[in-house]
Design a protein around this motif. Structure first.
Motif, PDB file in Angstrom:
ATOM      1  N   SER A   1      77.304  -9.564  64.123  1.00  0.00           N
ATOM      2  CA  SER A   1      77.644  -8.173  64.425  1.00  0.00           C
ATOM      3  C   SER A   1      77.170  -7.810  65.821  1.00  0.00           C
ATOM      4  O   SER A   1      76.281  -8.449  66.384  1.00  0.00           O
ATOM      5  CB  SER A   1      77.023  -7.218  63.397  1.00  0.00           C
TER       6      SER A   1
ATOM      7  N   GLU B   1      76.265  -4.159  68.217  1.00  0.00           N
ATOM      8  CA  GLU B   1      76.166  -2.711  68.402  1.00  0.00           C
ATOM      9  C   GLU B   1      76.104  -2.424  69.897  1.00  0.00           C
ATOM     10  O   GLU B   1      75.314  -3.043  70.623  1.00  0.00           O
ATOM     11  CB  GLU B   1      74.940  -2.124  67.699  1.00  0.00           C
TER      12      GLU B   1
ATOM     13  N   SER C   1      75.793   0.852  72.513  1.00  0.00           N
ATOM     14  CA  SER C   1      75.430   2.268  72.414  1.00  0.00           C
ATOM     15  C   SER C   1      74.973   2.854  73.744  1.00  0.00           C
ATOM     16  O   SER C   1      74.560   2.141  74.667  1.00  0.00           O
ATOM     17  CB  SER C   1      74.319   2.450  71.365  1.00  0.00           C
TER      18      SER C   1
ATOM     19  N   THR D   1      77.270   5.157  69.195  1.00  0.00           N
ATOM     20  CA  THR D   1      76.897   3.824  68.731  1.00  0.00           C
ATOM     21  C   THR D   1      78.139   3.191  68.117  1.00  0.00           C
ATOM     22  O   THR D   1      78.663   3.687  67.119  1.00  0.00           O
ATOM     23  CB  THR D   1      75.773   3.871  67.688  1.00  0.00           C
ATOM     24  N   HIS D   2      78.607   2.130  68.745  1.00  0.00           N
ATOM     25  CA  HIS D   2      79.774   1.395  68.251  1.00  0.00           C
ATOM     26  C   HIS D   2      79.297   0.155  67.499  1.00  0.00           C
ATOM     27  O   HIS D   2      78.444  -0.586  67.999  1.00  0.00           O
ATOM     28  CB  HIS D   2      80.668   0.968  69.414  1.00  0.00           C
ATOM     29  N   HIS D   3      79.853  -0.055  66.321  1.00  0.00           N
ATOM     30  CA  HIS D   3      79.455  -1.189  65.486  1.00  0.00           C
ATOM     31  C   HIS D   3      80.671  -2.080  65.224  1.00  0.00           C
ATOM     32  O   HIS D   3      81.724  -1.595  64.791  1.00  0.00           O
ATOM     33  CB  HIS D   3      78.875  -0.702  64.163  1.00  0.00           C
ATOM     34  N   TYR D   4      80.504  -3.371  65.508  1.00  0.00           N
ATOM     35  CA  TYR D   4      81.575  -4.355  65.328  1.00  0.00           C
ATOM     36  C   TYR D   4      81.086  -5.433  64.355  1.00  0.00           C
ATOM     37  O   TYR D   4      80.074  -6.101  64.608  1.00  0.00           O
ATOM     38  CB  TYR D   4      81.934  -5.024  66.652  1.00  0.00           C
ATOM     39  N   GLU D   5      81.799  -5.599  63.244  1.00  0.00           N
ATOM     40  CA  GLU D   5      81.405  -6.605  62.260  1.00  0.00           C
ATOM     41  C   GLU D   5      82.601  -6.953  61.373  1.00  0.00           C
ATOM     42  O   GLU D   5      83.301  -6.062  60.886  1.00  0.00           O
ATOM     43  CB  GLU D   5      80.244  -6.099  61.403  1.00  0.00           C
TER      44      GLU D   5
ATOM     45  N   HIS E   1      85.709  -2.159  63.439  1.00  0.00           N
ATOM     46  CA  HIS E   1      85.024  -1.401  64.489  1.00  0.00           C
ATOM     47  C   HIS E   1      84.893   0.057  64.052  1.00  0.00           C
ATOM     48  O   HIS E   1      85.887   0.748  63.843  1.00  0.00           O
ATOM     49  CB  HIS E   1      85.833  -1.505  65.793  1.00  0.00           C
TER      50      HIS E   1
END
Length: 324
Positions: A16, A18, A20, A296-300, A304
């Motif tokens: 993952s 993040e 931010s 806060t961008h989360h990629y997993e 997204h």
């Protein structure tokens, strides 16, 4: 999504990411979580602090430096990285500036410490004098921008684009980026507060022996919320007209009801701290244009999402100047 460490493509190891940022901070952060082993016994790569990290999602979004490595016996690794603006926090100095704009002060600071510079907006207001003693470069920059904002009402925010420091004016264009219920909004909470609202402002100039005082009041707000006064000491060289202008600008900035929101939505890479967006939600009555204070961008697993703090007025860093 792609992550490059020191020219090595480590995307296949990544679990993952993040990405931010915050208007209160000078640097954006990238946090990468990965598995650095193929056999559970030995590591695949020897990560080293100071190396360049780049992150892509369709295009390059982040370029910075590895500052922290966390790892355990199972081969799990977390890399914490910052863009080049972090060096505004990592360096302190003593400097004196006379009759300089904030943009000129910032250019000098970056040039002195060899921080790469991109576009720097002209901040307009000429600051009579600022003396900084043992202050970080970030404190100097935020102080100069705060002084500028108090005098001409113009708001500027710091960012970094592909390794270069940038300074842009925060304006309110027609926001084309939209978050709304039934489309991409996942959750939303709203707070309306007059905790920090001021209905009267007093500015004191001149000297201790011959003070010059100007007071301005928003009568409508005072009747509605009561008298809540802000007092500020101004540069002794300012005349009464300049003090009046300063007081009026301060009241304009402070005489507002703060609307603060936290939301989660499907991710849009173009939305970062400093962006202006439209938000629509019938239940909370939110329907309009707002500033993004932090993101806060989360990629997993190919998904997204993003968490945003937004408000009716931008929550820029406020560092008042104090005579050294």
């Amino acid at each position: 999504m792609k992550v490059i460490y020191d020219n090595y493509d480590i995307t296949d190891l990544v679990r993952s990411v993040e990405w931010s940022g915050d208007l209160q901070q000078v640097a954006r952060t990238l946090t990468v979580t990965l598995i650095n082993t193929a056999n559970g016994i030995s590591p695949l790569l020897a990560f080293k602090n100071g190396k360049i990290i780049r992150f892509f999602d369709d295009k390059e979004l982040f370029r910075g430096f590895l500052f922290k490595i966390d790892k355990n016996q199972a081969g799990e690794v977390t890399l914490t990285c910052y863009d080049a603006n972090v060096y505004l926090l990592k360096n302190a100095d003593t400097m004196k500036f006379v009759k300089k704009k904030a943009s000129e002060i910032i250019k000098h600071i970056c040039s002195t410490f060899k921080i790469p510079i991109g576009p720097i907006a002209d901040t307009g207001y000429v600051i009579p004098k600022h003396i900084f003693r043992e202050k970080t470069l970030a404190e100097m920059s935020f102080t100069a921008l705060t002084t500028t904002r108090k005098h001409n009402g113009r708001r500027f925010f710091i960012s970094n684009n592909l390794g270069k420091f940038t300074l842009a004016e925060m304006k309110v264009p027609n926001a084309k980026l939209i978050i709304e219920s039934g489309r991409n909004l996942l959750s939303l909470s709203v707070s309306e507060s007059i905790e920090e609202t001021k209905t009267r402002v007093k500015v004191i100039g001149g000297t201790d022996k011959k003070p010059v005082t100007v007071t301005v009041q928003n009568d409508s707000l005072a009747r509605q919320y009561g008298v809540m006064q802000h007092v500020e000491r101004a540069d002794e060289k300012l005349n009464k007209a300049q003090l009046q202008k300063l007081a009026s600008q301060l009241l304009k900035d402070m005489g507002k009801v703060a609307t603060d929101m936290t939301l989660e939505s499907l991710g849009i890479n173009e939305i970062t701290a400093g962006s202006v967006i439209q938000v629509y939600n019938k239940m909370t009555g939110i329907n309009g244009t707002y500033y993004v204070n932090s993101d806060t961008h989360h990629y997993e697993n190919g998904v997204h999402t993003m968490s945003l703090n937004i408000s009716s007025s931008p929550n820029l860093a406020e560092v008042a100047y104090e005579e050294a």
